[in-house]
Design a protein around this motif. Structure first.
Motif, PDB file in Angstrom:
ATOM      1  N   TYR A 257       0.853  -1.190   0.000  1.00 19.50           N
ATOM      2  CA  TYR A 257       0.000   0.000   0.000  1.00 19.50           C
ATOM      3  C   TYR A 257       0.887   1.238   0.000  1.00 19.50           C
ATOM      4  N   ASN A 258       0.563   2.183  -0.856  1.00 20.99           N
ATOM      5  CA  ASN A 258       1.367   3.401  -0.964  1.00 20.99           C
ATOM      6  C   ASN A 258       1.109   4.376   0.178  1.00 20.99           C
ATOM      7  N   ARG A 259      -0.139   4.494   0.590  1.00 21.56           N
ATOM      8  CA  ARG A 259      -0.484   5.454   1.629  1.00 21.56           C
ATOM      9  C   ARG A 259      -0.474   4.785   2.999  1.00 21.56           C
ATOM     10  N   PRO A 260       0.135   5.446   3.979  1.00 17.29           N
ATOM     11  CA  PRO A 260       0.180   4.867   5.327  1.00 17.29           C
ATOM     12  C   PRO A 260      -1.099   5.145   6.105  1.00 17.29           C
ATOM     13  N   VAL A 261      -1.223   4.480   7.237  1.00 19.32           N
ATOM     14  CA  VAL A 261      -2.295   4.731   8.199  1.00 19.32           C
ATOM     15  C   VAL A 261      -1.688   5.609   9.289  1.00 19.32           C
TER      16      VAL A 261
END
Length: 129
Positions: A116-120
């Motif tokens: 996944y490119n975007r983090p949490v």
């Protein structure tokens, strides 16, 4: 003047709806359903580390792997599972704040899942007294 007031009203209604959205389970990783994304400690005593746990469920059909969990400063320490979290299982990210300095705090932990490119983003806040 009426146009300006109408525009201000529309803008306020739009902001209200956006702020009212429940972001508890909405993340960049839709298969990771978190119990919460923000934890408020309230008042905590100085010099006593405070810890909270962010739990997530893997609702997907592939294992979830956390590559990194990085805090916004050295006063906050995240601990996360090094093994993949299998589908249908839960994982826990513990976040500890050292509470050395008096005053209000707001710290973030950026969690990067493999694939996944975007983090949490996880957030903790409170006040050290």
């Amino acid at each position: 003047m009426k146009k300006l007031l109408s525009l201000a009203l529309i803008l306020m209604v739009g902001i209200t709806f956006c702020m009212a959205q429940d972001t508890t389970k909405q993340t960049a990783v839709k298969e990771a359903k978190f119990n919460e994304l923000k934890h408020h400690f309230g008042d905590i005593p100085q010099g006593k580390p405070a810890t909270t746990k962010f739990t997530f469920d893997n609702t997907g059909n592939k294992p979830l792997i956390i590559e990194t969990a990085v805090a916004s400063c050295g006063c906050t320490t995240p601990t996360y599972p090094k093994q993949p979290v299998l589908p249908g299982k839960s994982g826990t990210i513990a976040v500890t704040f050292n509470a050395e300095a008096n005053g209000a705090f707001k710290k973030m932990v950026t969690v990067k899942f493999a694939g996944y490119n975007r983090p949490v983003l996880l957030v903790i806040d409170g006040t050290v007294k």
